[in-house]
Design a protein around this motif. Structure first.
Motif, mmCIF file in Angstrom:
data_model
loop_
_atom_site.group_PDB
_atom_site.id
_atom_site.type_symbol
_atom_site.label_atom_id
_atom_site.label_comp_id
_atom_site.label_asym_id
_atom_site.label_seq_id
_atom_site.Cartn_x
_atom_site.Cartn_y
_atom_site.Cartn_z
ATOM 1 N N ALA A 99 0.843 -1.187 -0.131
ATOM 2 C CA ALA A 99 -0.070 0.049 -0.006
ATOM 3 C C ALA A 99 0.722 1.266 -0.006
ATOM 4 O O ALA A 99 0.331 2.346 -0.693
ATOM 5 C CB ALA A 99 -0.947 -0.209 1.392
ATOM 6 N N PHE A 100 1.833 1.309 0.761
ATOM 7 C CA PHE A 100 2.879 2.241 0.710
ATOM 8 C C PHE A 100 3.513 2.854 -0.510
ATOM 9 O O PHE A 100 3.194 3.909 -0.963
ATOM 10 C CB PHE A 100 4.011 2.045 1.780
ATOM 11 C CG PHE A 100 5.123 3.207 1.780
ATOM 12 C CD1 PHE A 100 4.654 4.506 2.307
ATOM 13 C CD2 PHE A 100 6.271 2.943 1.601
ATOM 14 C CE1 PHE A 100 5.776 5.447 2.382
ATOM 15 C CE2 PHE A 100 7.536 3.863 1.798
ATOM 16 C CZ PHE A 100 6.982 5.094 2.148
ATOM 17 N N ALA A 138 4.119 15.495 9.117
ATOM 18 C CA ALA A 138 2.747 15.323 9.852
ATOM 19 C C ALA A 138 2.687 16.273 11.120
ATOM 20 O O ALA A 138 1.696 16.949 11.314
ATOM 21 C CB ALA A 138 2.342 13.738 10.123
ATOM 22 N N CYS A 139 3.696 16.236 11.810
ATOM 23 C CA CYS A 139 3.804 16.969 13.209
ATOM 24 C C CYS A 139 4.011 18.318 12.854
ATOM 25 O O CYS A 139 3.457 19.181 13.739
ATOM 26 C CB CYS A 139 5.240 16.661 14.218
ATOM 27 S SG CYS A 139 4.928 14.818 14.797
ATOM 28 N N LEU A 141 -2.121 5.894 6.463
ATOM 29 C CA LEU A 141 -0.897 5.041 6.211
ATOM 30 C C LEU A 141 0.101 5.563 7.052
ATOM 31 O O LEU A 141 0.791 4.789 7.411
ATOM 32 C CB LEU A 141 -0.775 5.435 4.718
ATOM 33 C CG LEU A 141 0.428 4.429 4.270
ATOM 34 C CD1 LEU A 141 -0.147 3.004 4.424
ATOM 35 C CD2 LEU A 141 0.700 4.633 2.743
ATOM 36 N N VAL A 142 0.428 6.816 7.354
ATOM 37 C CA VAL A 142 1.551 7.295 8.147
ATOM 38 C C VAL A 142 1.160 6.586 9.458
ATOM 39 O O VAL A 142 2.053 6.356 10.288
ATOM 40 C CB VAL A 142 1.620 8.734 8.180
ATOM 41 C CG1 VAL A 142 2.514 9.000 9.106
ATOM 42 C CG2 VAL A 142 1.651 9.362 6.680
ATOM 43 N N LYS A 157 3.042 2.722 13.483
ATOM 44 C CA LYS A 157 2.524 1.157 14.358
ATOM 45 C C LYS A 157 3.553 0.291 14.078
ATOM 46 O O LYS A 157 4.218 -0.464 14.994
ATOM 47 C CB LYS A 157 1.181 0.983 14.110
ATOM 48 C CG LYS A 157 0.322 1.904 14.965
ATOM 49 C CD LYS A 157 -1.134 1.382 14.746
ATOM 50 C CE LYS A 157 -2.136 2.093 15.565
ATOM 51 N NZ LYS A 157 -3.647 1.652 15.185
ATOM 52 N N GLU A 158 4.001 0.210 12.494
ATOM 53 C CA GLU A 158 4.665 -1.069 12.040
ATOM 54 C C GLU A 158 6.233 -0.561 12.860
ATOM 55 O O GLU A 158 6.907 -1.240 13.167
ATOM 56 C CB GLU A 158 4.780 -1.194 10.806
ATOM 57 C CG GLU A 158 5.539 -2.296 10.089
ATOM 58 C CD GLU A 158 4.903 -3.532 10.314
ATOM 59 O OE1 GLU A 158 5.388 -4.580 9.805
ATOM 60 O OE2 GLU A 158 4.051 -3.570 11.039
#
Length: 258
Positions: A155-156, A186-187, A198-199, A204-205
Motif C-alpha cells: 500500500a505504501f 505530519a507533526c 497510512l502514516v 505502528k509498524e
C-alpha cells in the motif's frame, strides 16, 4: 577521557539548531518546535524540582553530557536553560565524547546511533560494531528476523507511485527510515505524499520493529541487556556517590537506543 567544553547555552541552541553556517537544514535536525518542547520541559521540571534542587554553582553542581549530535546537544541545552532558571549562567560545561565507540550513551551494540539499516547488519565494519561483539551479534540476529507487513509495504509504494529506479532504492530502507520524515511532516502539518492513515500504520509498524529489536526473543532482549549495562552501571555509581559530592543534577542527552 571525554572532552569537556564550555558552551554558551543560548547561542549554542541557535547554532546547533541551524546546523552550522553552511547548512540551513539537515536530516535529524531538531526543529524549532522541538526546541520549544524542550524549553517547556525545562520549565515544567523547574517549577516542580527547581527550588528543592537549589542549584547555585553550575560548574560544581551540574553535570551535562551529550552525544556528539547537534540535536541531542540542543535538546539538553534548551531544557537546562529553563530548568536552571532563575539562574541563567552565561556558560555551562558540556561533556561530549567525540569517539562514539567510547560513549556508553550509545550502548555497546553500535558505535553510532543513526546507522542506515538497509544493509545486512552482519556485514557492518568492525569499527561500527561497538565495544561488545556479543551484544552486536545478538542485535543483528534480531534485526534480520524482522520483516515488514507485506500488505502495508504494498500500500505504501502504491500510494507513493515512484519511478522504478527510485522505488528500488526506497525498498532498501527500513520502515523507520520511511516513517521518520513522514512523521516530521505530519507533526509540522506539511502536505503528505501518502494518506495520513497510512502514516499512522507505518508508525505502528515502526513501533513493532523497535519493540522486537530491543526486546525480541531472537536476540533483541539479550542484546539490549548487554548493550545498556555500561550506562546503567554509571547511573548506579552516581547514586552510590550521593553525599560525597557537590553534584545535584546529572543530565544526559542522547538517543533513546540505550
Amino acid at each position: 577521557q571525554p572532552n569537556s567544553n564550555s558552551a554558551e547555552v543560548g547561542s549554542g541552541v541557535d547554532k546547533a539548531a541551524a546546523g552550522g553556517e553552511d547548512q540551513a537544514c539537515f536530516p535529524g535536525q531538531l526543529t524549532e518546535r522541538g526546541v520549544r518542547q524542550q524549553l517547556s520541559n525545562g520549565r515544567y521540571l523547574q517549577e516542580r524540582y527547581g527550588k528543592a534542587l537549589g542549584v547555585t554553582d553550575v560548574k560544581t553542581e551540574v553535570y551535562f553530557r551529550s552525544t556528539n549530535y547537534p540535536r541531542t546537544f540542543t535538546s539538553g541545552a534548551a531544557l537546562l536553560l529553563n530548568f536552571l532558571a532563575p539562574l541563567v549562567p552565561d556558560r555551562v560545561p558540556v561533556i561530549v565524547q567525540e569517539d562514539n565507540n567510547k560513549e556508553p550513551l550509545f550502548g555497546s551494540v553500535l558505535s553510532v546511533a543513526s546507522l542506515t539499516r538497509h544493509i545486512d547488519p552482519f556485514q557492518s565494519p568492525n569499527d561500527e560494531r561497538g565495544p561488545c561483539e556479543a551484544s552486536f551479534l545478538l542485535a543483528a540476529q534480531q534485526e534480520k528476523a524482522f520483516s515488514m507487513d507485506a500488505d502495508l509495504e504494498h500500500a505504501f509504494f502504491e500510494e507513493l507511485n515512484l519511478p522504478p529506479a527510485a522505488e528500488a532504492e526506497a525498498r532498501l530502507l527500513s520502515v523507520a527510515e520511511a516513517t521518520d520524515p513522514l512523521m516530521g511532516m505530519a507533526c509540522h502539518k506539511h502536505p503528505l505524499p501518502v494518506h495520513r492513515s497510512l502514516v499512522r500504520s507505518l508508525k505502528k509498524e515502526t513501533d513493532r520493529m523497535f519493540c522486537e529489536r530491543f526486546t525480541g526473543a531472537e536476540g533483541g532482549r539479550e542484546g539490549t541487556r548487554l548493550g545498556m549495562q555500561p550506562f546503567l552501571q554509571e547511573v548506579l555509581g552516581r547514586f552510590q556517590e550521593h553525599g560525597s559530592t557537590k553534584l545535584k543534577l546529572a543530565l544526559y542527552s542522547a538517543h533513546d537506543t540505550v
